[in-house]
Design a protein around this motif. Structure first.
Motif, short mmCIF file in Angstrom:
data_model
loop_
_atom_site.label_atom_id
_atom_site.label_comp_id
_atom_site.label_asym_id
_atom_site.label_seq_id
_atom_site.Cartn_x
_atom_site.Cartn_y
_atom_site.Cartn_z
N LYS A 85 0.81 -1.22 0.00
CA LYS A 85 0.00 0.00 0.00
C LYS A 85 0.84 1.27 0.00
N THR A 86 2.16 1.12 0.04
CA THR A 86 3.05 2.28 0.16
C THR A 86 4.15 2.22 -0.89
N GLU A 87 4.82 3.36 -1.06
CA GLU A 87 5.96 3.44 -1.96
C GLU A 87 7.13 4.05 -1.19
N LEU A 88 8.31 3.51 -1.38
CA LEU A 88 9.52 4.02 -0.73
C LEU A 88 10.58 4.31 -1.77
N TYR A 89 11.29 5.42 -1.57
CA TYR A 89 12.36 5.81 -2.49
C TYR A 89 13.58 6.27 -1.71
N ASN A 90 14.73 5.84 -2.17
CA ASN A 90 16.00 6.29 -1.61
C ASN A 90 16.42 7.54 -2.39
N LYS A 91 15.99 8.71 -1.89
CA LYS A 91 16.19 9.94 -2.63
C LYS A 91 16.27 11.12 -1.68
N ASP A 92 17.13 12.07 -1.99
CA ASP A 92 17.23 13.32 -1.25
C ASP A 92 15.97 14.14 -1.53
N PHE A 93 15.39 14.74 -0.51
CA PHE A 93 14.15 15.50 -0.69
C PHE A 93 14.32 16.63 -1.71
N ARG A 94 15.52 17.14 -1.86
CA ARG A 94 15.77 18.23 -2.80
C ARG A 94 15.56 17.79 -4.24
#
Length: 173
Positions: A85-94
């Motif tokens: 039900k969710t999505e995750l990403y390894n990413k800088d918020f910028r």
């Protein structure tokens, strides 16, 4: 949550979106040992809570710059039964860009300065505010922080403010 850490806010958002009652996955509560505990009434409440679960509308997304945080969040979200039900990403918020389907709500709990230098913390909050203003136009943003000085660096005016505690730390939401 653009700084999801261990995934707490992602899990809470999914539970709210799906109308999952707090503690529903838990098997044992202290009150079940009370002398006048009504097992039948309790089972009825559990059934009612399970019957009221609904599919989540929209997307629930978490990201974090640290791969280790994403790994921990994934484990916690899996344990909560919410990985699909969710999505995750390894990413800088910028480097985030909003999903194409319109607007949404961003909720984040950025660092307070307990483990980061104040100069770096102020820059982080300034960058967060710039990212929200430039990329997430029309979105609602909620920031939970224990550092009111850094919060001012967001450069955003709060429509609502709440004073809360995170353990012994006075916080603003």
């Amino acid at each position: 949550d653009p700084m999801c850490g261990s995934g707490t806010l992602v899990i809470e958002a999914a539970w709210i979106a799906m109308n999952i009652a707090p503690g529903l996955r838990r098997d044992d509560f202290g009150f079940q040992k009370w002398k006048d505990f009504d097992e039948r009434a309790w089972r009825g409440l559990i059934t009612e809570a399970k019957d009221s679960i609904r599919p989540a509308e929209g997307r629930i997304i978490g990201s974090d710059v640290y791969r280790e945080a994403i790994d921990i969040a994934r484990r916690n979200i899996t344990r909560a039964g919410l990985l699909a039900k969710t999505e995750l990403y390894n990413k800088d918020f910028r480097k985030l860009t909003p999903p194409e389907e319109g607007t949404g709500i961003i909720v984040t709990n950025p660092p307070y300065g307990e483990r980061i230098q104040m100069k770096d913390l102020e820059q982080l909050y300034e960058d967060l505010g710039d990212t929200l203003k430039q990329k997430f136009i029309g979105w609602e943003a909620w920031n939970f922080t224990g550092n009111p000085f850094a919060l001012k660096r967001l450069g955003l005016r709060a429509g609502k403010k709440y004073n809360l505690m995170n353990g012994s730390i006075e916080c603003r939401f």
